[in-house]
Design a protein around this motif. Structure first.
Motif, PDB file in Angstrom:
ATOM      1  N   PHE A 109       0.833  -1.200   0.000  1.00  0.00           N
ATOM      2  CA  PHE A 109       0.000   0.000   0.000  1.00  0.00           C
ATOM      3  C   PHE A 109       0.870   1.254   0.000  1.00  0.00           C
ATOM      4  CE2 PHE A 109      -1.668   3.414   2.713  1.00  0.00           C
ATOM      5  CZ  PHE A 109      -2.757   3.819   1.953  1.00  0.00           C
ATOM      6  N   LEU A 110       1.927   1.197   0.797  1.00  0.00           N
ATOM      7  CA  LEU A 110       2.787   2.377   0.964  1.00  0.00           C
ATOM      8  C   LEU A 110       3.501   2.753  -0.327  1.00  0.00           C
ATOM      9  CD1 LEU A 110       4.251   1.433   4.463  1.00  0.00           C
ATOM     10  CD2 LEU A 110       2.310   2.924   3.973  1.00  0.00           C
ATOM     11  N   THR A 111       3.802   1.747  -1.143  1.00  0.00           N
ATOM     12  CA  THR A 111       4.546   2.017  -2.388  1.00  0.00           C
ATOM     13  C   THR A 111       3.620   2.164  -3.597  1.00  0.00           C
ATOM     14  OG1 THR A 111       4.832  -0.374  -2.689  1.00  0.00           O
ATOM     15  CG2 THR A 111       6.613   0.818  -1.592  1.00  0.00           C
ATOM     16  N   SER A 112       2.306   2.023  -3.370  1.00  0.00           N
ATOM     17  CA  SER A 112       1.350   2.102  -4.479  1.00  0.00           C
ATOM     18  C   SER A 112       0.838   3.532  -4.650  1.00  0.00           C
ATOM     19  CB  SER A 112       0.158   1.183  -4.213  1.00  0.00           C
ATOM     20  OG  SER A 112      -0.689   1.770  -3.227  1.00  0.00           O
ATOM     21  N   LYS A 113      -0.058   3.692  -5.615  1.00  0.00           N
ATOM     22  CA  LYS A 113      -0.739   4.974  -5.806  1.00  0.00           C
ATOM     23  C   LYS A 113      -2.201   4.878  -5.358  1.00  0.00           C
ATOM     24  CE  LYS A 113       2.117   6.175  -9.804  1.00  0.00           C
ATOM     25  NZ  LYS A 113       2.141   6.268 -11.285  1.00  0.00           N
ATOM     26  N   ALA A 114      -2.528   3.801  -4.638  1.00  0.00           N
ATOM     27  CA  ALA A 114      -3.911   3.586  -4.195  1.00  0.00           C
ATOM     28  C   ALA A 114      -4.411   4.777  -3.387  1.00  0.00           C
ATOM     29  CB  ALA A 114      -3.988   2.317  -3.345  1.00  0.00           C
ATOM     30  N   LYS A 115      -5.698   5.078  -3.545  1.00  0.00           N
ATOM     31  CA  LYS A 115      -6.269   6.241  -2.864  1.00  0.00           C
ATOM     32  C   LYS A 115      -7.031   5.840  -1.603  1.00  0.00           C
ATOM     33  CE  LYS A 115      -6.329   9.488  -6.635  1.00  0.00           C
ATOM     34  NZ  LYS A 115      -7.085  10.532  -7.348  1.00  0.00           N
ATOM     35  N   VAL A 116      -7.119   6.791  -0.688  1.00  0.00           N
ATOM     36  CA  VAL A 116      -7.756   6.551   0.610  1.00  0.00           C
ATOM     37  C   VAL A 116      -8.778   7.644   0.890  1.00  0.00           C
ATOM     38  CG1 VAL A 116      -7.390   6.499   3.115  1.00  0.00           C
ATOM     39  CG2 VAL A 116      -5.720   5.446   1.607  1.00  0.00           C
ATOM     40  N   ILE A 117      -9.961   7.219   1.323  1.00  0.00           N
ATOM     41  CA  ILE A 117     -10.946   8.162   1.857  1.00  0.00           C
ATOM     42  C   ILE A 117     -11.064   7.845   3.338  1.00  0.00           C
ATOM     43  CG2 ILE A 117     -13.326   8.970   1.775  1.00  0.00           C
ATOM     44  CD1 ILE A 117     -13.378   7.949  -1.177  1.00  0.00           C
ATOM     45  N   TYR A 118     -10.631   8.781   4.172  1.00  0.00           N
ATOM     46  CA  TYR A 118     -10.678   8.567   5.621  1.00  0.00           C
ATOM     47  C   TYR A 118     -11.918   9.264   6.173  1.00  0.00           C
ATOM     48  CZ  TYR A 118      -9.339   8.123  10.504  1.00  0.00           C
ATOM     49  OH  TYR A 118      -9.338   7.798  11.844  1.00  0.00           O
ATOM     50  N   VAL A 119     -12.793   8.469   6.798  1.00  0.00           N
ATOM     51  CA  VAL A 119     -14.046   9.003   7.333  1.00  0.00           C
ATOM     52  C   VAL A 119     -13.939   9.144   8.843  1.00  0.00           C
ATOM     53  CG1 VAL A 119     -16.557   8.791   7.362  1.00  0.00           C
ATOM     54  CG2 VAL A 119     -15.252   7.734   5.500  1.00  0.00           C
ATOM     55  N   MET A 120     -14.111  10.367   9.328  1.00  0.00           N
ATOM     56  CA  MET A 120     -14.109  10.619  10.772  1.00  0.00           C
ATOM     57  C   MET A 120     -15.545  10.844  11.251  1.00  0.00           C
ATOM     58  SD  MET A 120     -10.999  13.372  11.103  1.00  0.00           S
ATOM     59  CE  MET A 120     -11.206  13.614  12.872  1.00  0.00           C
ATOM     60  N   ARG A 121     -15.787  10.441  12.500  1.00  0.00           N
ATOM     61  CA  ARG A 121     -17.097  10.688  13.104  1.00  0.00           C
ATOM     62  C   ARG A 121     -16.892  11.166  14.530  1.00  0.00           C
ATOM     63  NH1 ARG A 121     -22.010   6.203  14.018  1.00  0.00           N
ATOM     64  NH2 ARG A 121     -23.691   7.733  14.252  1.00  0.00           N
ATOM     65  N   ASN A 122     -17.796  12.004  14.998  1.00  0.00           N
ATOM     66  CA  ASN A 122     -17.721  12.480  16.372  1.00  0.00           C
ATOM     67  C   ASN A 122     -17.637  11.274  17.316  1.00  0.00           C
ATOM     68  OD1 ASN A 122     -18.400  13.456  19.009  1.00  0.00           O
ATOM     69  ND2 ASN A 122     -19.335  15.252  18.068  1.00  0.00           N
ATOM     70  N   PRO A 123     -16.588  11.194  18.146  1.00  0.00           N
ATOM     71  CA  PRO A 123     -16.408   9.994  18.987  1.00  0.00           C
ATOM     72  C   PRO A 123     -17.526   9.787  19.996  1.00  0.00           C
ATOM     73  CG  PRO A 123     -14.884  11.732  19.632  1.00  0.00           C
ATOM     74  CD  PRO A 123     -15.516  12.180  18.353  1.00  0.00           C
ATOM     75  N   LYS A 124     -18.250  10.840  20.332  1.00  0.00           N
ATOM     76  CA  LYS A 124     -19.368  10.663  21.265  1.00  0.00           C
ATOM     77  C   LYS A 124     -20.482   9.847  20.611  1.00  0.00           C
ATOM     78  CE  LYS A 124     -19.678  15.062  21.888  1.00  0.00           C
ATOM     79  NZ  LYS A 124     -19.924  16.464  22.326  1.00  0.00           N
ATOM     80  N   ASP A 125     -20.698  10.069  19.312  1.00  0.00           N
ATOM     81  CA  ASP A 125     -21.678   9.252  18.591  1.00  0.00           C
ATOM     82  C   ASP A 125     -21.148   7.848  18.330  1.00  0.00           C
ATOM     83  OD1 ASP A 125     -23.949  10.852  18.385  1.00  0.00           O
ATOM     84  OD2 ASP A 125     -23.217  11.901  16.612  1.00  0.00           O
ATOM     85  N   ILE A 126     -19.824   7.737  18.127  1.00  0.00           N
ATOM     86  CA  ILE A 126     -19.228   6.408  17.926  1.00  0.00           C
ATOM     87  C   ILE A 126     -19.457   5.530  19.147  1.00  0.00           C
ATOM     88  CG2 ILE A 126     -17.059   5.120  17.704  1.00  0.00           C
ATOM     89  CD1 ILE A 126     -15.970   7.382  15.981  1.00  0.00           C
ATOM     90  N   VAL A 127     -19.223   6.087  20.330  1.00  0.00           N
ATOM     91  CA  VAL A 127     -19.326   5.266  21.541  1.00  0.00           C
ATOM     92  C   VAL A 127     -20.778   4.821  21.763  1.00  0.00           C
ATOM     93  CG1 VAL A 127     -19.632   7.063  23.327  1.00  0.00           C
ATOM     94  CG2 VAL A 127     -18.377   5.010  23.875  1.00  0.00           C
ATOM     95  N   VAL A 128     -21.735   5.664  21.418  1.00  0.00           N
ATOM     96  CA  VAL A 128     -23.150   5.288  21.533  1.00  0.00           C
ATOM     97  C   VAL A 128     -23.491   4.186  20.538  1.00  0.00           C
ATOM     98  CG1 VAL A 128     -25.525   6.086  21.180  1.00  0.00           C
ATOM     99  CG2 VAL A 128     -23.916   7.496  22.483  1.00  0.00           C
ATOM    100  N   SER A 129     -23.087   4.379  19.273  1.00  0.00           N
ATOM    101  CA  SER A 129     -23.354   3.382  18.241  1.00  0.00           C
ATOM    102  C   SER A 129     -22.697   2.047  18.582  1.00  0.00           C
ATOM    103  CB  SER A 129     -22.838   3.895  16.891  1.00  0.00           C
ATOM    104  OG  SER A 129     -23.053   2.955  15.876  1.00  0.00           O
TER     105      SER A 129
END
Length: 287
Positions: A109-129
């Motif tokens: 992965f590190l040597t490739s050109k692959a793309k990344v979409i990083y999705v963040m969410r409010n951790p307060k909602d994460i802990v509830v979910s």
């Protein structure tokens, strides 16, 4: 935590129902292609949503994948057992999801050109979910009370470790224009706008009609009714939707219905302390 419910991998807790040392080794040796697209999330941050979005964006709005292939096969997890069984069936450009922190991604992965979409969410909602997910997922430990589970979450004694460690690892990833950052909250607020950004990032140049068609098919209501996406195909032995549906609410801000003032003060102070001195700022206030 020495529970047989989990295996440890580089200090992270993973459920053996989906992971094995063989699947993790397969992930490390995985041959990433330049055209691959990874959606990276901390658990309960929009992974299933991205499994719906990516095939539609990459196919120009063709509904066939989301209507005929279960989400875990159309956009498989890099680290799970299933990948080795279906990798040869994935059409290029391949879409994958992962909960791995940056430093556990395979060397290719590190040597490739692959793309990344990083999705963040409010951790307060994460802990509830996550709390509700632990109640219905039979392969996970009982979460105990919300207060007990919140403490586990803050200490990183949950799947894939501390949220702050995960976010830091990917915010510091030196990937240049190979990575884009979006938030769950942006997707809830204006999905077509996020889809336009994803389309541009992946060089798809989708028409407005296609963007709106994809947004409609990736709405919470549509996904909840799609057996290929709502995990209703998973036997009750593993997920008991009578206890809590897998796709529960799909909203931002549900934490307000669960945190008391003491929990909120403790949660925010721990998170802010762990992110102290970081060069990036969070896209939402935790207070």
């Amino acid at each position: 935590m020495s529970s047989p419910k989990y295996i440890r991998y580089h200090g992270l807790l993973l459920p053996p129902s989906a992971h094995s040392m063989e699947s993790l080794e397969f992930a490390q040796n995985f041959s990433v292609e330049d055209t691959d697209v990874f959606a990276v999330t901390y658990p309960k941050s929009g992974t299933i949503w991205m499994q719906e979005i990516l095939p539609l964006v990459l196919s120009g709005g063709d509904l066939t994948p989301i209507q005929t292939i279960p989400n875990w096969d159309r956009v498989p997890w890099l680290e799970e057992k299933r990948l080795a069984l279906i990798v040869d069936q994935l059409a290029s450009p391949r879409a994958l999801v992962t909960h791995f922190p940056y430093h556990l991604m395979p060397p290719s992965f590190l040597t490739s050109k692959a793309k990344v979409i990083y999705v963040m969410r409010n951790p307060k909602d994460i802990v509830v979910s996550s709390y509700y997910f632990h109640q219905m997922a039979q392969f996970l430990e009982d979460p105990g009370t919300f207060d007990e589970f919140m403490e586990k979450f803050l200490e990183g004694r949950v799947l894939f470790g501390k949220w702050t460690d995960h976010v830091k690892s990917w915010r510091h990833a030196e990937l240049g224009d190979r990575i884009m950052y979006i938030t769950y909250e942006e997707m809830v607020q204006d999905l077509p706008a996020v889809l336009r950004r994803i389309s541009d990032f992946l060089g798809r140049n989708l028409s407005e009609d296609t963007i709106h068609k994809i947004a409609e098919h990736c709405s919470f209501k549509t996904m909840k009714a799609n057996s290929m996406s709502n995990f209703s195909l998973v036997p009750k032995l593993y997920m008991d939707s009578d206890k809590s549906p897998f796709l529960r609410k799909g909203v931002a801000g549900d934490w307000k219905n669960h945190f008391n003032s003491e929990q909120l003060a403790r949660f925010t102070s721990v998170i802010y302390k762990e992110l102290e001195g970081e060069s990036f700022s969070l896209p939402w206030s935790l207070d």
